[in-house]
Design a protein around this motif. Structure first.
Motif, PDB file in Angstrom:
ATOM      1  N   SER A  53      12.416 -24.540  24.186  1.00  0.00           N
ATOM      2  CA  SER A  53      13.128 -23.425  24.827  1.00  0.00           C
ATOM      3  C   SER A  53      12.237 -22.192  24.719  1.00  0.00           C
ATOM      4  N   SER A  71      17.453 -30.194  31.666  1.00  0.00           N
ATOM      5  CA  SER A  71      18.014 -29.293  30.662  1.00  0.00           C
ATOM      6  C   SER A  71      18.943 -30.110  29.788  1.00  0.00           C
ATOM      7  N   ALA A  87      14.046 -21.386  34.017  1.00  0.00           N
ATOM      8  CA  ALA A  87      14.755 -21.855  32.824  1.00  0.00           C
ATOM      9  C   ALA A  87      15.176 -20.600  32.069  1.00  0.00           C
ATOM     10  N   GLU A  91      17.419 -21.883  26.963  1.00  0.00           N
ATOM     11  CA  GLU A  91      17.829 -23.171  27.525  1.00  0.00           C
ATOM     12  C   GLU A  91      16.861 -24.267  27.076  1.00  0.00           C
ATOM     13  N   HIS A  93      14.993 -27.631  27.235  1.00  0.00           N
ATOM     14  CA  HIS A  93      14.609 -28.441  28.381  1.00  0.00           C
ATOM     15  C   HIS A  93      13.262 -29.128  28.133  1.00  0.00           C
TER      16      HIS A  93
END
Length: 135
Positions: A53, A71, A87, A91, A93
């Motif tokens: 992140s 995600s 993003a 978040e 991912h």
């Protein structure tokens, strides 16, 4: 203003381990400046980042090939040349090349990147959305 000449960019050889699974060729396009880092990464087929992140978000611009992105808790999406991804801050991912394609993207990372664990083979193999469903 800061100009980073091409001759001084910190390209690397193929890199596995660290924050990648498989072989990826990351090139530091702009070292961390005012909380912004820009990397261009060439992913070989099946190569991908670990889960991670970004403190203030990340922008991905897909330059070539086909890739995958997910995600946490969401479906796997297909990425194609010309796609842009935002993003949001925090978040969780991952992103990388499709199993049968190279992918090149430029990543603009804002703030500190929190690297985590590798994406498992099962997570990577989760069926991506079809083109009809994703657009």
């Amino acid at each position: 203003m800061i100009i980073t000449p091409a001759r001084s960019q910190a390209g690397t050889a193929g890199k596995s381990g660290s924050q990648f699974t498989g072989t990826a060729y990351p090139y530091l396009t702009m070292p961390a400046t005012d909380g912004v880092t820009i990397n261009t990464v060439d992913f070989t087929p099946g190569a991908r980042t670990h889960w991670h992140s970004h403190e203030s978000g990340q922008i991905l611009q897909v330059l070539a090939g086909r890739g995958l992105i997910q995600s946490e808790g969401g479906p796997v999406h297909v990425l194609r040349a010309g796609d842009t991804v935002w993003a949001p801050p925090g978040e969780r991912h991952w992103h990388g090349a499709a199993p049968d394609s190279f992918m090149v993207h430029t990543a603009i990372s804002l703030g500190v990147t929190a690297w985590e664990i590798p994406v498992t083979d099962d997570e990577y193999a989760a069926a991506p959305l079809t083109e009809e469903n994703e657009r």
